[in-house]
Design a protein around this motif. Structure first.
Motif, mmCIF file in Angstrom:
data_model
loop_
_atom_site.group_PDB
_atom_site.id
_atom_site.type_symbol
_atom_site.label_atom_id
_atom_site.label_comp_id
_atom_site.label_asym_id
_atom_site.label_seq_id
_atom_site.Cartn_x
_atom_site.Cartn_y
_atom_site.Cartn_z
ATOM 1 N N TYR A 160 0.837 -1.204 0.000
ATOM 2 C CA TYR A 160 0.000 0.000 0.000
ATOM 3 C C TYR A 160 0.873 1.256 0.000
ATOM 4 N N GLY A 161 1.957 1.234 0.759
ATOM 5 C CA GLY A 161 2.886 2.360 0.791
ATOM 6 C C GLY A 161 3.489 2.626 -0.577
ATOM 7 N N ILE B 257 6.165 4.114 4.767
ATOM 8 C CA ILE B 257 5.313 2.995 5.187
ATOM 9 C C ILE B 257 5.921 1.679 4.720
ATOM 10 N N THR B 258 6.405 1.656 3.471
ATOM 11 C CA THR B 258 7.044 0.460 2.928
ATOM 12 C C THR B 258 8.289 0.116 3.734
ATOM 13 N N VAL C 269 5.501 9.796 8.895
ATOM 14 C CA VAL C 269 4.479 9.514 7.889
ATOM 15 C C VAL C 269 3.125 9.846 8.493
ATOM 16 N N GLU C 270 2.281 10.481 7.701
ATOM 17 C CA GLU C 270 0.962 10.886 8.194
ATOM 18 C C GLU C 270 -0.050 9.772 7.963
ATOM 19 N N ILE C 271 -0.655 9.310 9.064
ATOM 20 C CA ILE C 271 -1.657 8.243 9.014
ATOM 21 C C ILE C 271 -2.893 8.710 9.774
ATOM 22 N N ASN D 269 6.540 8.641 13.532
ATOM 23 C CA ASN D 269 7.916 8.371 13.142
ATOM 24 C C ASN D 269 8.028 6.953 12.576
ATOM 25 N N VAL D 270 8.915 6.772 11.602
ATOM 26 C CA VAL D 270 9.060 5.476 10.938
ATOM 27 C C VAL D 270 9.437 4.378 11.927
#
Length: 258
Positions: free
Chosen positions: A140-141, A149-150, A230-232, A238-239
């Motif tokens: 999805y990332g 995300i990946t 990353v915005e979720i 943070n990763v």
């Protein structure tokens, strides 16, 4: 597009001077038939009454030519990176699928690798489903071009494999602990999927910036992404924190299924 009525050169709609003969375009996009004395004559001379001298006309011609060349170069580069990103994305999708199916292996235990014939799904369906979710989240990332995300998904798969290898191995007997996935095919598939997703995240991030992807650049990009967010759902995460959350979910799922 418009054309110069003097020499027939094809020009852009916003061109003020002809790039072929240097004639000034009027409001309708054509060169006036009668040019008053003191205005530009074929882009060669002029005076202070509104005409353009040779230097200025030549500058405009050079500028138009430079812009045309740059557009061609950028178009080719854009196509190059677009093709590169497409190929890398396909690899990312394949790695995500590999990570997802790893929870179902082994179908047959490979004893030469020290396997005991258990798959993650056989041990804990909830943990297996969560691992599938993490793998697909990595895909999805790639799809939405949020490569952080990946990266987090790849790191979670990689660390889960390392945890399984370290915790499950019995140093005394030289075999994996009873009831754990051990060194069967699923472990190797999950490890490979994690490594590929991590690297692909770096490569794709470089390609998105129109920087030629290479291993060294990808590793540096991964390091930079580690501290990024990353915005979720409106939240910036943070990763590394996202990676830990994924790990915690799998461990919790495994504990609940015991």
């Amino acid at each position: 597009m418009k054309f110069c009525s003097k020499c027939g050169t094809q020009l852009s709609d916003d061109a003020v001077f002809c790039s072929g003969c240097g004639a000034r375009m009027d409001a309708t996009g054509t060169a006036p038939e009668n040019i008053e004395a003191g205005t530009v004559q074929s882009g060669i001379q002029g005076n202070g009454t509104g005409g353009q001298d040779l230097k200025e006309v030549a500058g405009n011609v050079v500028t138009n030519l430079t812009n045309t060349v740059n557009q061609a170069i950028n178009s080719e580069k854009g196509q190059e990176y677009l093709t590169s990103s497409s190929k890398l994305s396909n690899i990312g999708y394949a790695a995500a699928v590999l990570g997802a199916v790893s929870v179902f292996f082994p179908v047959v235990s490979l004893n030469i690798l020290g396997g005991i014939g258990f798959s993650v799904m056989k041990l804990s369906q909830l943990a297996g489903i969560l691992i599938i979710g993490i793998s697909l989240y990595g895909a999805y990332g790639v799809n939405i071009r949020k490569y952080a995300i990946t990266l987090a998904s790849g790191q979670a798969l990689f660390l889960l494999t390392i945890f399984g290898i370290v915790i499950c191995y019995d140093k005394v007997s030289g075999k994996t602990a009873s009831g754990m996935a051990g060194y069967d095919m699923g472990m190797y598939f999950m490890l490979l999927a994690g490594i590929v997703l991590i690297l692909i995240a770096g490569f794709l991030s470089l390609a998105a910036k129109q920087v030629k992807p290479d291993v060294g650049g990808a590793i540096n990009e991964i390091k930079a992404m580690e501290s990024s967010t990353v915005e979720i759902n409106g939240m910036s995460i943070n990763v590394m924190v996202l990676t830990v959350i994924m790990l915690a979910l799998v461990f919790l799922g495994g504990a609940l299924s015991q």
